[in-house]
Structures are given as C-alpha cells and as structure tokens.
Enzyme design. Structure first.
Site, short mmCIF file in Angstrom:
data_model
loop_
_atom_site.label_atom_id
_atom_site.label_comp_id
_atom_site.label_asym_id
_atom_site.label_seq_id
_atom_site.Cartn_x
_atom_site.Cartn_y
_atom_site.Cartn_z
N ASN A 1 7.62 15.58 -23.00
CA ASN A 1 6.68 16.61 -22.57
C ASN A 1 6.99 17.87 -23.38
OD1 ASN A 1 5.18 18.53 -21.28
ND2 ASN A 1 5.97 18.12 -19.22
N ARG B 1 3.21 13.32 -22.72
CA ARG B 1 2.25 14.05 -21.89
C ARG B 1 1.40 14.90 -22.83
NH1 ARG B 1 2.95 19.65 -18.90
NH2 ARG B 1 1.02 19.62 -17.73
N HIS C 1 -3.14 18.22 -13.98
CA HIS C 1 -2.21 17.49 -13.11
C HIS C 1 -2.72 16.07 -12.79
CE1 HIS C 1 -1.15 21.71 -11.38
NE2 HIS C 1 -0.22 21.38 -12.26
N ARG D 1 -0.54 32.56 -11.01
CA ARG D 1 -1.96 32.56 -11.39
C ARG D 1 -2.85 32.88 -10.20
NH1 ARG D 1 -1.78 26.76 -14.09
NH2 ARG D 1 0.43 27.02 -14.50
N GLU E 1 5.65 12.38 -12.37
CA GLU E 1 4.76 12.28 -13.53
C GLU E 1 5.41 11.51 -14.68
OE1 GLU E 1 4.10 16.52 -12.58
OE2 GLU E 1 2.29 16.31 -13.78
#
Ligand code: AMP
Length: 404
Positions: free
Chosen positions: A7, A96, A185, A246, A390
C-alpha cells in the site's frame, strides 16, 4: 502461496507478507519518509524462524520507492530476522490502488494497459494514484516475472446505479469530466459485508446490509443482495460523514463564504476541509482521535461532547437514508478504528435507530475490537462488530487472479 501486499503513499509504503494457505501474516511493516530526510523502515516479523513479534526500526536513506521495496525484500529475507529464505518464495504482489475510475469494477492482473488506465485516473486521485504506480514500477523492477495485481478502493462501488452515483449538476460534467460519486474503502466494505453474511449464516444475496467503516477516514455503504447500491464518499474521499479531520458533507456555498471572509484561496479552503475539519475542527483543534475525545467526553468537556454528538448524528442519518434507499435493512456492521473500538459511538448511533427495530446488547457492545453480534437476540435489525482486514482481502484477490 505467499503474497506481498503493498500500500504505497506518496512518501510511505506499508506492506504485509501473507501466507494465503493459512491466511497468517508472516511479516508486516512500514517505510516512512521516502525521499525525505530521516526515512526509516519499521519491520515486524510474525511468522517463521523470526517469530519474535518485536518491531525492528532501521533508520536509513530511501531516495525513492525502489530503494524502499528493496529494503523490504532485504528485511523479509534477512538471515536473522527474515521470514523467507529467498525472494523466489514471493509468488505474487497485491497492490492497493485508490482510484480505478469507471475503468475497473474488479481487481486485475497488472499489465501496461492497466498501468495506463491507472495513470488516466490520476486526475481523480492526484495524491494516491501516482504513488500507487511508483510502487508497482518498483516491484516490477525488483521482482521481474512475479505477477502483480491491482485491487481498487473504488471497484466494489461500481455496481451503484446511475441514480445513486450522479450529482445534481449539469449532466455535461459527468459526460466531459466523469464527475460522479465513486466511493472509497471498497475493499473493506466488500470484506465486511461478506463476513457479515457468514457470521449470520445467511446468503449475502438475501441480505440488505449497511457497513459503517468508521476510521480516521470514514464511509458508509448500502449493500443489497451482495452489491453496493450506495456509498457516502464521492468524487473524492471528502464527501459523506464527518471524519477525523475531513468535513464530510457541507453546503458548497460555505467555501466561497469562508474564502471571502478570511481572504483565502480555494486551495486554502480545501486544505481546511481536508485537514482541519471533522471532529478535530469541531473539538476546537483538540484531537482527531476518538480515544482523546471519548476521555474528554467522560470528563464533561464541552468541545469533546460537541464533536462526538455531531459525528454520531451524521452517521445515524446516513444509516437511516440507506435503510430508505434499500427499502429495509437486515444488518448494520461497524468496522475500522472507531467502529471496531468505540462502544460509546456505536451506542449513540444505535439510539437514533430504535425506530428501525435496532436493540443493542449493552454488554456485547462494551467489547472493543472483537468480531461479534452486538444486538440483542430479539433485535429486528442485527448489529455487528466486524474488524476489517483490507490486506487479507487484497491477498485473497491476488490469489484468485494468479493461482494457475
Ligand atoms: P483507522 O483509520 O481505521 O486506522 O482508525 C483510526 C482511528 O480509530 C483513530 O484515529 C482513533 O480515532 C480510532 N481508535 C483506535 N483505537 C481506538 C480505541 N481503542 N477507542 C476509540 N477509538 C479508537
């Protein structure tokens, strides 16, 4: 098979080496500050001869991602602390990749055409896709002939119908610039919804599931009969629920209003929305971490109460709207850092959902990080805590596409 899961960020590289037969993580780690002074590799062997579980930190220059990947390979094959004898034991690499645009609705084996298509999506994820490509190039260079697979954050959401992914904007922006909701996601939403069906002992094709992936970044998805029909993140990961830093959804006119009032550029306002908002902003800059916010809440600190209450209401409203868009809901799954470890947040969100028939089991809900059903036996809607994974999902996809 042994699968290296990568990743890549612009200056970082996270990795796990997974034995796909046992699904054990043999080693994991992180290269930080790639291309910057003070770069370091943090490596943890977990399996094989070096299963001592101690973190090994090596501060060493990494001028680029190729150097970082080569240091990862050196660590994995190190005589004392390695977990494999040679590079040849790595059968495949799973990457990823953040944005697959409309080009990818599933994972793919990487070739030149795939790399071109990932490059074409860089406009949509300018911080992530170029970094993902650098990681792919570095692995190709150091492991020639080893199959590489791209697993996209956006792919799972490509089943959304047009009515869910379009914005109320002039249609030409979709036609010309592909302005639409993509969602992120996806690997987590796919993994957690599939696991939810397994835990409930039901066929996913008979279920309406809402997944609340509540981490530092957060998104929800509505998964009907195994397919994503709606999700909260949009063209970028800024839309949707309130996150760590965020803002999530706001009235877009606020951007101009703040820019005018504070004499800021659009880029400066965007920076505030991405990095200084969310629960960090709501708590007056106190923290984006729910461990701190929960502690403050329990001491009665007004800034923490404000942040948590505003956050939970927003998540609950999304769950309510997804129950409407699927015309029902059988299960709600909490996952990721806050979802898996936040009994207070889960309880507060579920209190809004009693009208749907949600009844939380307070004892089960008090657990942190455990895979379990946290609703009562007579709860009409099942509520689950499902730790996401993940990396394992990427490894499984890599095996599916490369096993001969
Ligand atoms: P993630 O992005 O999934 O790694 O989630 C990271 C976030 O999870 C952190 O910023 C924390 O807010 C939250 N988190 C992690 N551990 C806990 C915990 N034990 N209790 C509450 N929140 C936690």
């Amino acid at each position: 098979m042994k699968v290296l899961v990568i990743n890549c960020g612009s200056s970082s590289l996270k990795f796990q080496l997974i034995d796909s037969d046992t699904e054990d993580v043999l080693a994991k780690g992180l290269c930080e500050r790639i291309g910057i002074d003070g770069s370091q590799l943090v490596y943890t062997p977990l399996g094989g001869k070096a299963a001592n579980h101690d973190k090994i930190t090596t501060v060493t220059p990494m001028k680029d991602h190729t150097v970082a990947v080569s240091l990862v390979i050196d660590a994995l094959t190190d005589q004392d602390n390695g977990v494999i004898d040679s590079l040849k034991e790595i059968d495949a690499v799973g990457h990823r990749v953040v944005h697959g645009g409309e080009a990818f609705s599933t994972s793919v084996v990487i070739d030149e055409k795939v790399k071109d298509a990932i490059r074409d999506c860089s406009d949509l994820a300018p911080l992530h896709n170029p970094a993902n490509l650098i990681g792919i190039d570095a692995c190709e260079k150091l492991m020639p002939g080893v199959p590489q697979v791209a697993v996209f954050d956006t792919a799972f959401h490509q089943t959304m119908p047009e009515k869910a992914y379009l914005y109320g904007l002039p249609y030409e922006y979709y036609e010309k610039y592909r302005v639409r909701r993509y969602g992120f996601h996806g690997t987590s939403h796919s993994f957690v919804s599939a696991r939810c069906a397994e835990i409930l002992g039901k066929d996913i094709h008979d279920l309406k599931i809402i997944v609340a992936h509540l981490g530092n970044g957060a998104s929800l998805s509505a998964v009907k009969n195994g397919e994503c029909v709606d999700t909260s993140m949009g063209l970028t990961p800024l839309e949707g629920v309130i996150m760590g830093t965020r803002s999530g959804d706001i009235d877009p006119a606020i951007m101009q209003y703040i820019a005018d009032k504070d004499n800021k550029t659009l880029n400066e306002v965007m920076d505030i929305l991405n990095k200084k908002s969310g629960v960090l902003g709501l708590s007056g800059g106190f923290s984006s971490d729910f461990r701190d916010l929960e502690a403050g809440y329990n001491k009665g600190e007004a800034n923490c109460i404000r942040a948590i209450e505003t956050y939970c209401l927003r998540v609950a409203k999304y769950i309510g709207s997804y129950a409407a868009s699927m015309n029902g809901v059988d299960a709600i799954c909490f996952t990721a850092g806050v979802g898996e470890n936040g009994p207070m947040v889960r309880r507060k969100i579920c209190e809004y959902l009693e009208f749907l028939g949600v009844k939380l089991d307070s004892e089960a809900n008090s657990k942190r990080g455990e895979e379990m059903i946290i609703s009562t036996d007579d709860s009409k809607v099942k509520v689950l805590n499902v730790p996401t994974n993940e990396e394992l999902a990427i490894a499984r996809e890599t095996v599916r596409l490369t096993r001969g």
